[in-house]
Design an enzyme around this catalytic site. Sequence first.
Site, mmCIF file in Angstrom:
data_model
loop_
_atom_site.group_PDB
_atom_site.id
_atom_site.type_symbol
_atom_site.label_atom_id
_atom_site.label_comp_id
_atom_site.label_asym_id
_atom_site.label_seq_id
_atom_site.Cartn_x
_atom_site.Cartn_y
_atom_site.Cartn_z
ATOM 1 N N HIS A 91 -14.333 -9.531 -31.828
ATOM 2 C CA HIS A 91 -13.710 -9.294 -30.530
ATOM 3 C C HIS A 91 -12.680 -8.160 -30.587
ATOM 4 C CE1 HIS A 91 -11.806 -9.721 -26.743
ATOM 5 N NE2 HIS A 91 -10.924 -10.653 -27.052
ATOM 6 N N CYS A 127 -12.935 -13.948 -20.097
ATOM 7 C CA CYS A 127 -11.548 -14.323 -19.829
ATOM 8 C C CYS A 127 -10.638 -13.263 -20.429
ATOM 9 C CB CYS A 127 -11.233 -15.690 -20.426
ATOM 10 S SG CYS A 127 -11.512 -15.780 -22.218
ATOM 11 N N CYS A 155 -8.674 -8.460 -22.624
ATOM 12 C CA CYS A 155 -10.026 -8.641 -23.152
ATOM 13 C C CYS A 155 -11.111 -8.183 -22.187
ATOM 14 C CB CYS A 155 -10.246 -10.109 -23.519
ATOM 15 S SG CYS A 155 -8.917 -10.810 -24.500
#
Length: 422
Positions: free
Chosen positions: A377, A408, A86
């Site tokens: 996302h 994160c 990510c």
Amino acid sequence: MADKTDIWLAAGVRTPFAKVDGPLAGHDAIGLSVPVVKAMLDKARPDFAVWGTVIPNLTFSNLAREVLLDAGADPTIPAFSTVMACSTSMIGVIEAAGMIDGRGRDLALVGGVESMSRVQVGMSIAFSDWLKGLQQAKTPGAKLAHLTRFKPGDLKLWIPKVANRTTGLSMGEHTEITAKAWKLSRTDQDQIAFESHQSAVKAWDSGFFDDLVIPIGAVKRDTIPRKDSTLEKLAKLGPAFDKVSGQGTLTAGNSSPLTDGAAAIWVASKAGLARLPDTTPRVKVVDYEVTAIDLRHEGLLMAPAYGVPRLLARSGLTLGDIGLWEIHEAFAAQVLSHIAAWTTPAFVRDKAGVTADLGAFPRERMNPTGGSLAIGHPFGATGARILSQAVKELASRPRGEKAIVSICADGGQGTMMLLENA
């Protein structure tokens, strides 16, 4: 970090974000990236480029180079790809910052993409090895002999999973464990999600995203933010990951959705900034942190809980000294667990190794224009999306105001950056 030259970030552009198998499903990773890169190239010629994606694809290896060539960039511009789950396009920014030297490398185009709708399915390694052996057999007899070695059990499809290879658990399953460990309530998680949707919708309606998002065909704005989201509707959703114990608090409403999209940002020296339009929002990078923790014994997405206190301590700052907090919302529970850790002196001291009192966390300063729960996302694009959003917001504020961007990442890692409107 600023030993060689000061580093600046300037806001880039991105595609609208849309849920998997939605209106952007017809575009693969290159197809989503090219319009973004073209729009960036219309502003300036970079000295080099960094681009990344998380989901593997056998049709390309150096995605960055392929995207730049397809976008019509000068073929003499070097480009390399990167990946960090990510945090992919944020680690790309950090890599670019380390290469900016004020001696010919002054402007970098950085970004990333994820086409969750176009995931390539592969064969098992055993079957791939068998096919390779068949291809290498030189005579009809050798080929026939090789055919007899075929094992039907090897004929398996490999489908990329949203799960950690080491533990076998998905990020959601890991975060359920973290939510229980920190005793996070379902009500508080739904509140984070509700606020994210409200803020994103308000930002879109006010025109905040007009110069940050370019249309892709008929898709002109993010399709995930919900004007009709309410706490009552969120409360009716069932658990998404822990459906057995009756104690699950993570739902489809307070977890970020699988998303398609691409995003870019500029990384520059002062000389590099001069090559961009004067209207491009820009802020200075003060410091950054890259943190890894033991994912076998700590929460999978808890690296920023360790990293942010260290980042603050190096500059002698408290939580309240930061005027803007842009925290990636993989899950509302992950955001709440980070805040809980930062405001627990024993955790900050014993886990992060920081003895300073960081004070209270200013929740009202967090994600004022929406976060990943509402916007979406796309793994490889999230870093550039959040950073550009933070740059534009911080650049509109008084000189000297600071921001922290925190992301994160799967694998027990995370990236954080301290920015200043200088």
